[in-house]
Write a protein that holds these residues in place. Structure first.
Motif, mmCIF file in Angstrom:
data_model
loop_
_atom_site.group_PDB
_atom_site.id
_atom_site.type_symbol
_atom_site.label_atom_id
_atom_site.label_comp_id
_atom_site.label_asym_id
_atom_site.label_seq_id
_atom_site.Cartn_x
_atom_site.Cartn_y
_atom_site.Cartn_z
ATOM 1 N N LEU A 47 -0.879 7.040 14.264
ATOM 2 C CA LEU A 47 0.435 6.978 14.909
ATOM 3 C C LEU A 47 1.118 8.343 14.843
ATOM 4 C CD1 LEU A 47 2.830 5.551 16.208
ATOM 5 C CD2 LEU A 47 3.519 4.737 13.948
ATOM 6 N N HIS A 48 1.032 8.986 13.684
ATOM 7 C CA HIS A 48 1.613 10.320 13.500
ATOM 8 C C HIS A 48 1.074 11.280 14.553
ATOM 9 C CE1 HIS A 48 2.139 14.306 11.562
ATOM 10 N NE2 HIS A 48 3.192 13.755 10.988
ATOM 11 N N GLN A 49 -0.234 11.226 14.779
ATOM 12 C CA GLN A 49 -0.877 12.105 15.756
ATOM 13 C C GLN A 49 -0.429 11.785 17.184
ATOM 14 O OE1 GLN A 49 -2.973 14.549 14.440
ATOM 15 N NE2 GLN A 49 -2.660 15.427 16.459
ATOM 16 N N ALA A 50 -0.369 10.488 17.491
ATOM 17 C CA ALA A 50 0.044 10.080 18.840
ATOM 18 C C ALA A 50 1.471 10.542 19.130
ATOM 19 C CB ALA A 50 -0.062 8.563 18.990
ATOM 20 N N LEU A 51 2.353 10.419 18.149
ATOM 21 C CA LEU A 51 3.741 10.858 18.341
ATOM 22 C C LEU A 51 3.795 12.368 18.524
ATOM 23 C CD1 LEU A 51 5.590 8.666 15.658
ATOM 24 C CD2 LEU A 51 5.560 8.313 18.132
ATOM 25 N N ALA A 52 3.030 13.096 17.716
ATOM 26 C CA ALA A 52 3.032 14.556 17.802
ATOM 27 C C ALA A 52 2.509 15.027 19.156
ATOM 28 C CB ALA A 52 2.190 15.146 16.673
ATOM 29 N N GLY A 60 -5.831 5.200 17.612
ATOM 30 C CA GLY A 60 -7.028 5.817 17.074
ATOM 31 C C GLY A 60 -8.141 5.968 18.097
ATOM 32 N N GLY A 61 -8.029 5.210 19.170
ATOM 33 C CA GLY A 61 -9.121 5.214 20.158
ATOM 34 C C GLY A 61 -8.906 6.219 21.249
ATOM 35 N N SER A 62 -9.692 6.097 22.288
ATOM 36 C CA SER A 62 -9.582 7.037 23.402
ATOM 37 C C SER A 62 -8.316 6.747 24.188
ATOM 38 C CB SER A 62 -10.795 6.904 24.314
ATOM 39 O OG SER A 62 -10.873 5.597 24.794
ATOM 40 N N ARG A 63 -7.718 7.814 24.694
ATOM 41 C CA ARG A 63 -6.498 7.615 25.478
ATOM 42 C C ARG A 63 -6.667 8.194 26.851
ATOM 43 N NH1 ARG A 63 -1.871 10.094 22.230
ATOM 44 N NH2 ARG A 63 -3.453 11.683 21.996
ATOM 45 N N ALA A 86 5.449 -4.365 14.540
ATOM 46 C CA ALA A 86 4.015 -4.187 14.776
ATOM 47 C C ALA A 86 3.566 -2.806 14.309
ATOM 48 C CB ALA A 86 3.703 -4.374 16.257
ATOM 49 N N LEU A 87 4.360 -1.797 14.644
ATOM 50 C CA LEU A 87 4.019 -0.433 14.242
ATOM 51 C C LEU A 87 4.133 -0.254 12.728
ATOM 52 C CD1 LEU A 87 5.855 1.509 17.098
ATOM 53 C CD2 LEU A 87 3.386 1.207 16.845
#
Length: 196
Positions: free
Chosen positions: A59-64, A193-196, A45-46
């Motif tokens: 995804l890169h941003q979320a992991l960082a 990409g959305g709000s977390r 999926a990823l």
């Protein structure tokens, strides 16, 4: 090629699998098999999502920001309280309303019930994100490098177990469009990409 799934299962083999089995009320063999299905499904999926530049960037941003791999440095603590890692939240974004159907479908191909499989998915999601975060850091991956890594992982899983990957693709293809993972792009975009 050793896949991230292989590496995670190897790390869990020294006591972690036993902890997970006790938590979900299943034997270690069934638990290991279930994890071996859940992780490639989430990886695929990823991989499909990160094939698009905006998906890879998100995804890169979320992991960082949130998944540096430290979860893997203290597996016993995570496995004592997996809810603290918000696997349910990750899955809620990734699979959305399909989560029960995915858990049910995976359960039909295992010795677990859908409730136990749901727990497996909740444990697998933060582990996978942690492993990806670790790879991103250690290899200094940019978004396109991360996308390439995931694509390679997906291909390796396909080659090592084509029948299982075919089953997983059918499971995710809710409208039989033939492109299974299109179904969850929207959910992945909300997560990364959305709000977390």
């Amino acid at each position: 090629m050793s896949t991230i799934t292989d590496q995670l299962l190897q790390q869990l083999s020294s006591g972690g699998l036993s902890q997970i089995s006790q938590q979900i009320g299943a034997d270690e063999s069934s638990t290991g098999s279930a994890l071996a299905m859940a992780m490639p499904l989430l990886t695929s999926a990823l991989a499909n999502n990160s094939a698009k530049p905006d998906g890879a960037q998100a995804l890169h941003q979320a992991l960082a920001n949130d998944h540096d791999g430290s979860i893997l440095s203290n597996l016993p603590a995570f496995l004592n309280n997996p809810q603290a890692a918000n696997g349910a939240g990750i899955l809620g974004h990734v699979l959305g309303s399909q989560q029960p159907a995915v858990a049910q479908g995976l359960a039909q191909n295992s010795n677990l019930n859908s409730g136990q499989m749901g727990q497996i998915l909740e444990i697998a999601a933060p582990l996978l994100m942690g492993a990806l975060g670790q790879q991103q850091q250690s290899q200094g991956l940019n978004p396109s490098g991360l996308a390439a890594l995931l694509g390679g992982q997906q291909q390796a899983a396909q080659q090592s177990n084509p029948s299982m990957m075919s089953t997983l693709n059918q499971l995710l293809d809710q409208n039989n469009s033939g492109s299974a993972l299109d179904e969850i792009f929207g959910f992945l975009r909300r997560l990364f990409g959305g709000s977390r």
